[in-house]
Design an enzyme around this catalytic site. Structure first.
Site, PDB file in Angstrom:
ATOM      1  N   ASP A 155     -22.195  23.829  17.888  1.00 16.42           N
ATOM      2  CA  ASP A 155     -22.359  22.401  18.203  1.00 16.42           C
ATOM      3  C   ASP A 155     -21.066  21.610  18.089  1.00 16.42           C
ATOM      4  O   ASP A 155     -21.046  20.398  18.273  1.00 16.42           O
ATOM      5  CB  ASP A 155     -23.436  21.779  17.310  1.00 16.42           C
ATOM      6  CG  ASP A 155     -23.051  21.763  15.839  1.00 16.42           C
ATOM      7  OD1 ASP A 155     -21.964  22.297  15.491  1.00 16.42           O
ATOM      8  OD2 ASP A 155     -23.820  21.221  15.024  1.00 16.42           O
TER       9      ASP A 155
ATOM     10  N   LYS B 242      18.213  -5.498  23.533  1.00 19.62           N
ATOM     11  CA  LYS B 242      17.285  -5.794  24.624  1.00 19.62           C
ATOM     12  C   LYS B 242      17.174  -7.299  24.839  1.00 19.62           C
ATOM     13  O   LYS B 242      17.021  -8.055  23.886  1.00 19.62           O
ATOM     14  CB  LYS B 242      15.903  -5.206  24.326  1.00 19.62           C
ATOM     15  CG  LYS B 242      15.866  -3.682  24.300  1.00 19.62           C
ATOM     16  CD  LYS B 242      14.470  -3.165  24.031  1.00 19.62           C
ATOM     17  CE  LYS B 242      14.424  -1.648  24.044  1.00 19.62           C
ATOM     18  NZ  LYS B 242      13.066  -1.133  23.757  1.00 19.62           N
TER      19      LYS B 242
ATOM     20  N   ASP C  48      15.114   8.544  18.869  1.00 16.21           N
ATOM     21  CA  ASP C  48      13.975   7.672  18.573  1.00 16.21           C
ATOM     22  C   ASP C  48      12.917   8.457  17.807  1.00 16.21           C
ATOM     23  O   ASP C  48      13.042   9.669  17.622  1.00 16.21           O
ATOM     24  CB  ASP C  48      13.388   7.094  19.858  1.00 16.21           C
ATOM     25  CG  ASP C  48      12.737   5.725  19.640  1.00 16.21           C
ATOM     26  OD1 ASP C  48      12.673   5.273  18.479  1.00 16.21           O
ATOM     27  OD2 ASP C  48      12.302   5.108  20.620  1.00 16.21           O
TER      28      ASP C  48
ATOM     29  N   GLY D 114       8.093   7.483  28.093  1.00 13.16           N
ATOM     30  CA  GLY D 114       9.491   7.804  28.364  1.00 13.16           C
ATOM     31  C   GLY D 114      10.239   6.741  29.135  1.00 13.16           C
ATOM     32  O   GLY D 114      11.430   6.908  29.439  1.00 13.16           O
TER      33      GLY D 114
END
Length: 287
Positions: free
Chosen positions: A34, A185, A211, A217
């Site tokens: 199960d 950024k 990172d 990506g």
């Protein structure tokens, strides 16, 4: 005392290498028809280290971890340490909308019901380890990442894709004796973000972008394009965890000279083993 390991279903890809340095406890782990898990511990002892990575199917791996803990306690083991190379739900570390849980807190509390010590690799937010009731350690595999890329960087540099990942880049760069920095950024429009490497000259140099996680990506691809436009010789990309969306490996690989991740999650680009870091951090054994 000899160290003894139990290897969960999510860490079977690490078992052979771990077995070269430590004993693997005999266990039986299977599924009932199960779909429920069955766990049986076939030996007795006092202290054991369970290794279980909780990538997809995350919930199945987590429940198995809890059942293993209960089985070990039932078998008489008194001290249980848990090594989780990739911890599921670690990015769900805050409430963003009313009514949401802090999912990683729930996971930490659940694991704390059975395990005395927790060792994780490069967790998204190290502060969430405070939710674990016992000793909790975050391991960043800087050494194995650095050694893998040592001969490929020469007079290169290490970059983080943003300021938040700068400490990772710093650790790898310091081991290699290289310069490091990060991308700044700047949002230009609702759909466009400008990325600029800060205070470094990449022209003619090999660059490693570091990172914690790669999913789609997109950030890595954009960073690689910018570095190539600025005259970088080669661009390498590495992350601790390869949580790749469909097609991401192929897209990133096309944009860079090499893509590599550690084997916290088994993928076709999991080229860097974390087992030496487990042996150093958990066992204090050179490997």
């Amino acid at each position: 005392m000899n160290k003894v390991f139990v290897i969960g279903s999510g860490a079977k890809h690490l078992e052979e290498e771990i077995s070269k340095n430590a004993k693997i406890l005999k266990t039986e782990i299977k599924k009932f028809p199960d779909g429920e898990k069955y766990v049986r511990i076939l030996e007795h002892g006092e202290e054991v280290i369970v290794v279980q990575s909780t990538y997809r199917p995350q919930d199945e791996h987590l429940i198995e971890t809890i059942i293993i803990g209960d089985a070990l306690k039932e078998a008489g083991f008194e001290k249980l340490k848990l090594v989780v190379p990739y911890l599921a739900y670690s990015r769900q570390d805050r409430v963003t909308k009313e009514g949401e849980p802090i999912s990683v807190r729930a996971i930490m509390k659940m694991l704390g019901l059975y395990y005395d010590e927790l060792y994780v690799f490069d967790i998204h937010n190290p502060k969430t380890l405070d939710f674990f009731p016992g000793k909790a350690v975050n391991i960043y595999p800087a050494k194995v990442i650095a050694e893998y890329f040592r001969d490929k960087l020469e007079n290169g540099l290490v970059l983080a894709p943003d300021r938040g990942a700068l400490e990772r880049a710093k650790e790898v760069a310091n081991i290699l004796g290289l310069e490091y920095s990060h991308f700044e950024k700047e949002r230009i429009s609702p759909t466009e973000v400008k990325m600029t490497p800060v205070d470094v000259n990449v022209k003619g140099r090999n660059v490693l972008i570091v990172d914690d996680i790669i999913s789609t990506g997109g950030t890595m691809i954009r960073a690689a394009e910018i570095l190539k436009d600025l005259g970088a010789e080669k661009v390498f990309v590495v992350a601790t965890h390869g949580v790749f969306a469909e097609g991401a490996i192929e897209r990133v690989s096309k944009a860079v000279d090499e893509l590599a991740v550690t084997n916290t999650i088994p993928t076709k680009v999991s080229k860097i083993s974390i087992v030496p870091e487990i042996m150093r951090s958990i066992l204090e054994v050179k490997s």
